[in-house]
Design a protein around this motif. Structure first.
Motif, mmCIF file in Angstrom:
data_model
loop_
_atom_site.group_PDB
_atom_site.id
_atom_site.type_symbol
_atom_site.label_atom_id
_atom_site.label_comp_id
_atom_site.label_asym_id
_atom_site.label_seq_id
_atom_site.Cartn_x
_atom_site.Cartn_y
_atom_site.Cartn_z
ATOM 1 N N ARG A 146 -2.297 -6.943 9.375
ATOM 2 C CA ARG A 146 -3.294 -6.415 10.308
ATOM 3 C C ARG A 146 -4.698 -7.030 10.042
ATOM 4 O O ARG A 146 -5.365 -7.087 10.926
ATOM 5 N N HIS A 148 4.879 2.186 8.901
ATOM 6 C CA HIS A 148 4.772 1.224 7.459
ATOM 7 C C HIS A 148 5.863 1.968 6.275
ATOM 8 O O HIS A 148 6.730 1.528 5.812
ATOM 9 N N ASN A 196 2.064 -0.707 11.949
ATOM 10 C CA ASN A 196 1.357 -0.260 10.543
ATOM 11 C C ASN A 196 1.394 1.269 10.556
ATOM 12 O O ASN A 196 1.685 1.837 9.450
ATOM 13 N N TYR A 248 0.824 -1.101 0.085
ATOM 14 C CA TYR A 248 -0.199 0.018 -0.155
ATOM 15 C C TYR A 248 0.701 1.377 -0.097
ATOM 16 O O TYR A 248 0.509 2.214 -0.556
ATOM 17 N N HIS A 255 -0.601 -3.833 5.848
ATOM 18 C CA HIS A 255 -1.985 -3.774 5.920
ATOM 19 C C HIS A 255 -2.725 -5.050 5.941
ATOM 20 O O HIS A 255 -3.648 -5.300 6.611
ATOM 21 N N SER A 261 -0.979 -2.918 14.622
ATOM 22 C CA SER A 261 -1.621 -1.605 14.433
ATOM 23 C C SER A 261 -0.324 -0.383 14.859
ATOM 24 O O SER A 261 -0.418 0.326 13.883
#
Length: 272
Positions: free
Chosen positions: A209, A239, A236, A114, A206, A233
């Motif tokens: 997660r 990231h 994340n 992502y 992601h 999280s």
């Protein structure tokens, strides 16, 4: 009985037309700097990684069992037997990397990530290059058509990246065997630091997660998964930083192993 007249103040004013601005943006800051640095950084890394993947030498330090992550797992018939921890099954030809079983999946994992999507969409495709800056494209179809439809494979590429991270961890711990006994040097520190960074990046994904905490209606009934989801999280949220960090640790680890293997300098040994 007729309705009372509407006071003038209650009448809605005529809508104003949008301002016709011909400039691509009214921003006066250096909004172009981030896309430019992203292009330079990614191109430099891709060039280095491509050269190293097809160099097919300086990937293994026999004295200390250092194996660069760019050649892990080493499964070509051209691999030295000591570096082929999982066997040699691929033909030894110049156009097939020694780690051809892992590199395509790692590339897919990064391409569909992502964060990397945002990075190369904004830098290479200028879609858009920055906030409040119009993109040059007149049509937008999102990720609903080929080849961007393949971005949906990210969740599956995560499983492959997870397994490859396990292999990299095995390589890092196997390097503590120096000769017939235990050994510890600067190369071990670098290999371990790279593995820790790779795990942090992989687990901050992601998709990870969602796998950990997705499809749950009540976290209170799943305390273990809730703790795991909370941990992932937090990762994340970093990231983007972890994505760039791992590019750096991968290149540095590979360069160090290459330099020691080529004899440019000796490994700093602490034990063994």
């Amino acid at each position: 009985m007729s309705a009372p007249p509407i006071p003038p103040a209650a009448v809605s004013p005529e809508p104003r037309a949008r301002a016709k601005i011909t400039a691509r943006t009214l921003r006066t800051d250096r909004w172009w700097l981030t896309p430019l640095l992203t292009v330079l950084g990614l191109v430099a890394w891709i060039a280095y990684a491509t050269v190293r993947a097809f160099m097919q030498k300086y990937y293994w330090v026999d004295d200390y069992h250092y194996l660069t992550p760019f050649y892990s797992p080493c499964v070509s018939n051209g691999c030295v037997p000591e570096a082929a921890h999982f066997g040699r099954v691929l033909p030894d030809v110049w156009f097939i990397p020694y780690a051809a079983l892992s590199l395509p999946f790692l590339l897919l994992f990064r391409l569909t990530c992502y964060y990397y999507r945002k990075a190369y969409y904004r830098s290479f495709w200028l879609s858009p290059p920055a906030c409040a800056v119009a993109e040059p494209h007149t049509k937008y179809t999102g990720e609903t058509r080929f080849p961007l439809l393949g971005q949906n494979a990210h969740r599956y590429a995560f499983y492959a990246a997870f397994l490859i991270s396990i292999i990299n961890t095995f390589d890092a711990f196997a390097a503590f065997r120096s000769g017939d006994g235990f050994g510890f040097g600067l190369g071990n520190v670098i290999l371990l630091a790279n593995v820790v960074a790779l795990w942090a990046y992989t687990l901050s994904c992601h998709s990870c997660r969602h796998i950990v905490g997705g499809r749950l209606k009540h976290f209170s009934k799943h305390p273990v998964r809730y703790r795991a989801w909370t941990f992932v999280s937090r990762l994340n949220g970093k990231h983007q930083e972890l994505a760039w960090l791992t590019l750096g640790t991968l290149a540095f680890t590979d360069f160090y192993v290459m330099a020691v293997s080529a004899g440019w300098f000796s490994d700093l040994r602490f034990v063994g």
